[in-house]
Enzyme design. Structure first.
Site, PDB file in Angstrom:
ATOM      1  N   GLU A 197      16.865  82.082 -52.236  1.00 43.78           N
ATOM      2  CA  GLU A 197      16.636  83.525 -52.210  1.00 43.78           C
ATOM      3  C   GLU A 197      15.209  83.915 -52.586  1.00 43.78           C
ATOM      4  O   GLU A 197      14.620  84.808 -51.977  1.00 43.78           O
ATOM      5  CB  GLU A 197      17.636  84.239 -53.145  1.00 43.78           C
ATOM      6  CG  GLU A 197      19.065  84.253 -52.660  1.00 43.78           C
ATOM      7  CD  GLU A 197      19.861  83.050 -53.133  1.00 43.78           C
ATOM      8  OE1 GLU A 197      21.100  83.101 -53.063  1.00 43.78           O
ATOM      9  OE2 GLU A 197      19.238  82.048 -53.570  1.00 43.78           O
ATOM     10  N   GLU A 211      27.046  79.875 -53.664  1.00 43.11           N
ATOM     11  CA  GLU A 211      27.652  80.719 -54.698  1.00 43.11           C
ATOM     12  C   GLU A 211      29.152  80.869 -54.492  1.00 43.11           C
ATOM     13  O   GLU A 211      29.900  81.015 -55.466  1.00 43.11           O
ATOM     14  CB  GLU A 211      26.946  82.069 -54.730  1.00 43.11           C
ATOM     15  CG  GLU A 211      25.539  81.934 -55.303  1.00 43.11           C
ATOM     16  CD  GLU A 211      24.699  83.189 -55.164  1.00 43.11           C
ATOM     17  OE1 GLU A 211      23.930  83.486 -56.090  1.00 43.11           O
ATOM     18  OE2 GLU A 211      24.804  83.880 -54.125  1.00 43.11           O
TER      19      GLU A 211
END
Length: 292
Positions: free
Chosen positions: A164, A144
């Site tokens: 995640e 990210e």
């Protein structure tokens, strides 16, 4: 005598095998977790995530240092372009340091999450151009960080993933927003839902990565790109970045209005006179550092 049931042996799993990384080794950091170097006569800043013993996992300290470095870069007018990369040969960053998070209370975790949000916001709001040179693994928050820059170049050994959901989390560092813009939405959802990574070659084929280079050549390529950007008018470069970023998702006429505001900012700037003069004189232009 009542028979007592023997405890079952702990079961092993291959759940994490495809990710090719595990918890950080636990070794202490002996250097700053983020390094800032200046090259090209100070016009290019190289920001290095520097916890190679932990695959550059993002600790609370690293997040705070990265915010501080980005804020320093933002106010240093001589810096015209920023490259962010990871130390070592294995990883750009595997994301949040899960060993550090293991014993956190809910309040501590939420506080860290707020700190990381500030880091990513600071990165996204940087007026100067910033791009990622991704070497090796880029997972979770590491991926990210790369997605939050203006563009990505990568080593052929790079791997991008959002694991995640495998850990019981919905990704929250930008990938649900950025991945569907960089990849076909279905592919982005598959990555977010399964946690399965993609190779640098696939990321390049799908348009998430601009260029691929051998690992040994990656930083040389990054510095060549950075030097080319730094040789241009920083005012014009920042203006066109603003036009692209602010115009995305806007109706066409609104996006054009944003573009024209940026264009006129450069048109009335002394760099425009210098650039056209240098072209007609067949010489290199000497552009001013950006005003802000």
């Amino acid at each position: 005598m009542t028979d007592q049931k023997m405890p079952e042996p702990a079961r092993t799993t291959d759940r994490w095998r495809t990710l090719d990384f595990g918890p950080p080794s636990g070794g202490e950091d002996t250097e700053p977790a983020v390094l800032l170097d200046h090259v090209d006569e100070g016009r290019v800043a190289v920001v290095t995530l520097n916890r190679p013993h932990a695959d550059n996992a993002i600790s609370t300290e690293m997040g705070a240092l990265l915010t501080d470095v980005l804020e320093t870069v933002a106010v240093t007018s001589a810096i015209r372009v920023v490259v962010i990369t990871g130390a070592g040969d294995r990883a750009f960053s595997v994301g949040s340091d899960l060993r550090e998070r293991k014993n956190m209370t809910k309040e501590q975790w939420l506080r860290q999450r707020q700190d990381f949000d500030r880091t990513l916001y600071t990165l996204r709001q940087l007026r100067k151009p910033i791009f990622a040179a991704v070497n090796g693994i880029a997972y979770g928050g590491g991926s990210e960080i790369a997605q939050s820059t203006d563009f990505i170049i990568a080593g052929t050994n790079a791997v991008f993933g959002q694991p995640e959901a495998m850990l019981g989390l919905a990704a929250g560092g930008g990938s649900p927003v950025f991945l569907p813009r960089a990849l076909p939405p279905g592919k982005a959802l598959q990555m977010l839902m399964t946690g399965e990574p993609i190779t640098a070659a696939e990321a390049h084929r799908l348009g998430m990565v601009n260029e691929l280079h051998d690992r040994a050549d990656l930083m040389d390529a990054a510095l060549r790109i950075a030097a080319r950007i730094a040789s241009n008018s920083p005012t014009a470069v920042q203006a066109v970045k603003h036009a692209v970023r602010s115009g995305q998702g806007e109706p066409i006429e609104q996006a054009i209005a944003i573009m024209m505001e940026s264009h006129w900012r450069s048109a009335v700037h002394p760099d425009r006179i210098e650039g056209i003069g240098a072209f007609n004189d067949n010489r290199d232009p000497v552009f001013r550092d950006a005003d802000y």
